[in-house]
Design an enzyme around this catalytic site. Structure first.
Site, short mmCIF file in Angstrom:
data_model
loop_
_atom_site.label_atom_id
_atom_site.label_comp_id
_atom_site.label_asym_id
_atom_site.label_seq_id
_atom_site.Cartn_x
_atom_site.Cartn_y
_atom_site.Cartn_z
N LYS A 61 42.02 17.61 39.83
CA LYS A 61 42.17 17.10 38.46
C LYS A 61 43.29 16.06 38.41
CE LYS A 61 45.24 21.00 37.42
NZ LYS A 61 45.27 22.38 36.87
N TYR A 117 72.83 -0.12 32.70
CA TYR A 117 72.84 0.14 31.25
C TYR A 117 73.82 1.24 30.90
CZ TYR A 117 68.48 -2.49 30.52
OH TYR A 117 67.52 -3.46 30.45
C1 LIG Z 1 45.42 23.30 37.89
C2 LIG Z 1 44.61 24.50 38.09
C3 LIG Z 1 44.54 25.12 39.35
C4 LIG Z 1 45.39 24.67 40.52
O1 LIG Z 1 46.70 25.13 40.35
P1 LIG Z 1 47.86 24.79 41.42
O2 LIG Z 1 49.03 25.53 40.91
O3 LIG Z 1 48.06 23.32 41.37
O4 LIG Z 1 47.37 25.27 42.74
C5 LIG Z 1 43.66 26.18 39.52
N1 LIG Z 1 42.92 26.64 38.48
C6 LIG Z 1 42.99 26.10 37.25
C7 LIG Z 1 42.17 26.67 36.15
C8 LIG Z 1 43.83 25.03 37.01
O5 LIG Z 1 43.91 24.48 35.78
#
Ligand SMILES: *Cc1c(COP(=O)(O)O)cnc(C)c1O
Length: 382
Positions: A48, A272
């Site tokens: 994702k 800054y």
């Molecule tokens: C993001 C996500 C994962 C992966 O989690 P990590 O901590 O990055 O391994 C797995 N399952 C779901 C439903 C997620 O949203």
């Protein structure tokens, strides 16, 4: 082999910052995680948010080549983008907006995750109209309280399995809220809730493969593995168990070029707000990356970078496009315009930089900017 990004158009020569992504390390991390799983459990990959900012169109095919067959994204757009790159693989969409998108989903090679009884009703009605079974996953909420079917909604499905008519239930999943805190009592409670949801559905003849563990969940023990694990972060080098040695290989290196080097006198200030004042004469290098490149502003007067094995401090504020570092005492041969400075690299890993910035590796990765030149390496250290 090395491939280069086309949008935005960048080259090593013209860019200020360089992000090198080691596809071999990502694939190696996937193999490492798979080797930790209970026998028979499948290792999927969560890609994702553009594979946590590292380029899903490059990462996912590299993982498929390593043997990964199941991928998870969150938005339907991500699924539609990615599915054509992954022939023969399952692409689950964790949070698709279902209403109105049923035919888009059915026509693409993506599998929706059904989070509500409303989702179940829409998908079942669509399957009935289509006259063929359609695949889906069911998400049981076991304690995260964001998405998913509540225990009572799972019971409703178990008592009225006709609600699932036309749906080919491929997977039952849930998500852990505290997997990175091995001693948190919610882990065991979620495990028990998940087992309960699974057996409630099984009494109604709905017994798909089950998946609970994210990256950190894999390290909670084999009882969390079920039929499939869904790691994301650990694939990209983030430590799955905080405060323990990181078994994952670093997959990303972020470097920026030195633009200028200047001497400063005692009592002079930099940047800054004039927030850093030199106590004695010294030297500053100005580096071509700032918060617009995803280098957190919170690292002003707090971060460290590395140059040729030397650790140097960020002095003054991080600005949008530039960061200033204290290179007092370093050799002029090393510190000159064009020298690459590691903002994230072998000697200053992602998690350490995130920690200094007051955030986590997940956020640091997904915020890496778009104007750096990106290089995806097939193997070997970045
Ligand atoms: C993001 C996500 C994962 C992966 O989690 P990590 O901590 O990055 O391994 C797995 N399952 C779901 C439903 C997620 O949203």
């Amino acid at each position: 082999m090395t491939t280069h990004a086309t949008t935005p158009a960048t080259t090593f020569a013209t860019a200020g910052a360089i992000i090198t992504i080691d596809l071999g390390a990502v694939a190696g991390n996937w193999r490492t995680l798979r080797s930790r799983l209970a026998s028979g459990a499948e290792c999927a990959a969560v890609v994702k948010a553009d594979a946590y900012g590292l380029g899903a169109a490059r990462i996912a095919p590299a993982l498929a080549k390593a043997g990964c067959r199941t991928f998870f994204v969150v938005t339907l757009d991500e699924g539609l983008d990615l599915a054509p790159h992954l022939p023969g693989c399952a692409v689950y969409v964790l949070a698709p907006p279902l209403a109105g998108n049923e035919s888009v989903i059915a026509d693409a090679n993506v599998i929706p995750v059904l989070n509500t009884l409303g989702d179940v009703a829409l998908w079942s009605a669509f399957a009935r109209d289509a006259g063929r079974p359609l695949p889906a996953a069911l998400h049981a909420d076991t304690g995260m309280r964001r998405l998913g079917l509540t225990p009572s909604e799972i019971s409703t499905l178990a008592h009225e399995p006709e609600r699932l008519a036309g749906i080919d239930v491929k997977l039952l999943l849930s998500h852990l809220a505290c997997a990175d805190e091995p001693h948190h009592p919610l882990n065991a409670r979620q495990l028990a809730q998940f087992i309960a949801a699974k057996s409630r559905l099984a009494t109604a003849g709905v017994a798909p493969p089950a998946s609970l563990a994210n990256s950190s969940g894999i390290f909670l023990g084999t009882e969390y593995h079920f039929d499939m694990a869904r790691p994301g972060a650990a694939l990209y080098g983030i430590a799955p168990v905080p405060d323990e040695p990181n078994p994952m290989a670093q997959a990303v290196r972020v470097q920026a070029k030195i633009l200028q080097v200047r001497d400063v006198d005692a009592a002079e200030t930099v940047g800054y707000g004039a927030t850093h004042r030199f106590a004695r004469p010294g030297r500053i290098a100005t580096v071509a990356a700032g918060y617009a490149d995803g280098y957190p502003r919170s690292l002003g007067n707090a971060g460290t970078c590395c140059i040729g094995g030397h650790r140097v401090a960020v002095v003054g504020r991080v600005s949008m496009d530039l960061t200033t570092i204290d290179v007092t005492g370093l050799s002029e041969d090393l510190v000159r315009p064009g020298t690459l400075v590691d903002l994230i690299g072998p000697d200053n890993p992602l998690d350490d930089v995130a920690d200094a910035a007051g955030t986590i590796g997940y956020e640091l990765l997904t915020r890496l900017g778009r104007r750096a030149h990106r290089v995806w390496r097939e193997g070997g250290a970045p």
